[in-house]
Design a protein around this motif. Structure first.
Motif, short mmCIF file in Angstrom:
data_model
loop_
_atom_site.label_atom_id
_atom_site.label_comp_id
_atom_site.label_asym_id
_atom_site.label_seq_id
_atom_site.Cartn_x
_atom_site.Cartn_y
_atom_site.Cartn_z
N ARG A 1 0.88 -1.18 0.00
CA ARG A 1 0.00 0.00 0.00
C ARG A 1 0.90 1.21 0.00
N THR A 2 0.59 2.18 -0.82
CA THR A 2 1.39 3.39 -0.85
C THR A 2 0.50 4.59 -1.10
N GLU A 3 0.87 5.71 -0.50
CA GLU A 3 0.04 6.91 -0.59
C GLU A 3 0.92 8.14 -0.43
N THR A 4 0.67 9.15 -1.25
CA THR A 4 1.32 10.44 -1.07
C THR A 4 0.44 11.27 -0.15
N LEU A 5 1.06 11.83 0.89
CA LEU A 5 0.34 12.59 1.91
C LEU A 5 0.90 14.00 2.00
N PRO A 6 0.07 14.95 2.40
CA PRO A 6 0.61 16.30 2.64
C PRO A 6 1.65 16.26 3.76
N ARG A 7 2.68 17.08 3.65
CA ARG A 7 3.73 17.14 4.67
C ARG A 7 3.22 17.98 5.84
N ARG A 8 2.37 17.35 6.63
CA ARG A 8 1.81 17.98 7.83
C ARG A 8 1.73 16.91 8.92
N ALA A 9 1.88 17.33 10.14
CA ALA A 9 1.78 16.38 11.25
C ALA A 9 0.43 15.68 11.26
N GLU A 10 -0.60 16.37 10.82
CA GLU A 10 -1.95 15.79 10.80
C GLU A 10 -2.07 14.61 9.84
N ARG B 1 11.39 19.35 3.12
CA ARG B 1 11.22 20.65 2.48
C ARG B 1 10.09 20.67 1.46
N HIS B 2 9.73 19.56 0.90
CA HIS B 2 8.70 19.51 -0.12
C HIS B 2 7.33 19.49 0.53
N ASP B 3 6.27 19.71 -0.23
CA ASP B 3 4.94 19.79 0.36
C ASP B 3 4.26 18.44 0.56
N SER B 4 4.94 17.34 0.22
CA SER B 4 4.33 16.02 0.42
C SER B 4 5.39 15.00 0.85
N VAL B 5 4.90 13.88 1.39
CA VAL B 5 5.73 12.74 1.75
C VAL B 5 5.05 11.50 1.18
N ARG B 6 5.79 10.41 1.09
CA ARG B 6 5.23 9.17 0.55
C ARG B 6 5.30 8.09 1.62
N LEU B 7 4.15 7.50 1.94
CA LEU B 7 4.07 6.39 2.89
C LEU B 7 3.95 5.10 2.08
N THR B 8 4.76 4.11 2.44
CA THR B 8 4.68 2.79 1.81
C THR B 8 4.59 1.75 2.91
N VAL B 9 3.64 0.84 2.76
CA VAL B 9 3.45 -0.28 3.69
C VAL B 9 3.58 -1.54 2.85
N LEU B 10 4.55 -2.37 3.18
CA LEU B 10 4.86 -3.55 2.38
C LEU B 10 4.85 -4.78 3.26
N ARG B 11 4.09 -5.77 2.87
CA ARG B 11 4.10 -7.03 3.61
C ARG B 11 5.39 -7.77 3.28
N ILE B 12 6.06 -8.27 4.32
CA ILE B 12 7.28 -9.05 4.11
C ILE B 12 7.08 -10.42 4.73
N GLU B 13 7.24 -11.42 3.93
CA GLU B 13 7.04 -12.79 4.35
C GLU B 13 5.67 -12.95 4.99
N SER B 14 5.51 -13.93 5.86
CA SER B 14 4.18 -14.19 6.41
C SER B 14 3.91 -13.45 7.70
N ASP B 15 4.96 -12.94 8.36
CA ASP B 15 4.75 -12.40 9.70
C ASP B 15 5.24 -10.97 9.89
N GLY B 16 5.46 -10.24 8.80
CA GLY B 16 6.03 -8.92 9.01
C GLY B 16 5.56 -7.88 8.03
#
Length: 158
Positions: free
Chosen positions: A36-45, A86-101
């Protein structure tokens, strides 16, 4: 003054989907079910959205036992990126690794590398990477030509 601990970078090759590289081992996720991956605004919220993304992914992958730790890790990684990038966005990536991580990463456009600190008891800040360190099986960062990727791996059986 808080003690500064410098961690060596653990470089991961930059690879375009469908192959995703984690610790130099390709994981095939051609159908998107393991990432799963998503670009998010660079804000604490944006941590609220990040927690929702990681929670939904882990529940879909039957890794619900990792949700609490992964939500805290993602919160800290996004908060650090919101403060230092410094940019106005960040990228979050969630990757399943093997069966337990799961491998979670936040990519930003700052070349300032993270530093694990050991703040004193009275310190108001500086504990974020300590939290990431204590909750994850491994964590690190990858310098990129235009910024960095900070990542953590969480593992464990139900």
């Amino acid at each position: 003054m808080a003690e500064r601990i410098e961690l060596p970078a653990r470089t991961m090759p930059v690879v375009e989907p469908p192959a995703v590289m984690v610790t130099s081992r390709p994981l095939r996720v051609a159908d998107g079910t393991g990432v799963r991956t998503e670009t998010l605004p660079r804000r604490a919220e944006s941590a609220v959205t990040g927690r929702r993304i990681v929670r939904e992914a882990l529940q879909d992958w039957a890794l619900g036992h990792l949700v609490d730790a992964a939500e805290l890790v993602v919160t800290e990684l996004i908060a650090n990126a919101a403060q230092h990038a410094r940019h106005d966005s960040v990228r979050l990536t969630v990757l399943r690794i093997e069966s337990d991580g799961v491998h979670v990463a936040v990519t930003d456009r700052s070349r300032r590398m993270p530093v694990l600190r050991r703040p004193g008891l009275a310190a108001q800040a500086g504990r974020g990477l300590g939290i990431v360190d204590s909750l994850s099986a491994a964590w690190g960062y990858d310098p990129l030509p235009w910024g960095k990727r900070v990542w953590a791996e969480l593992r464990g059986s139900a």
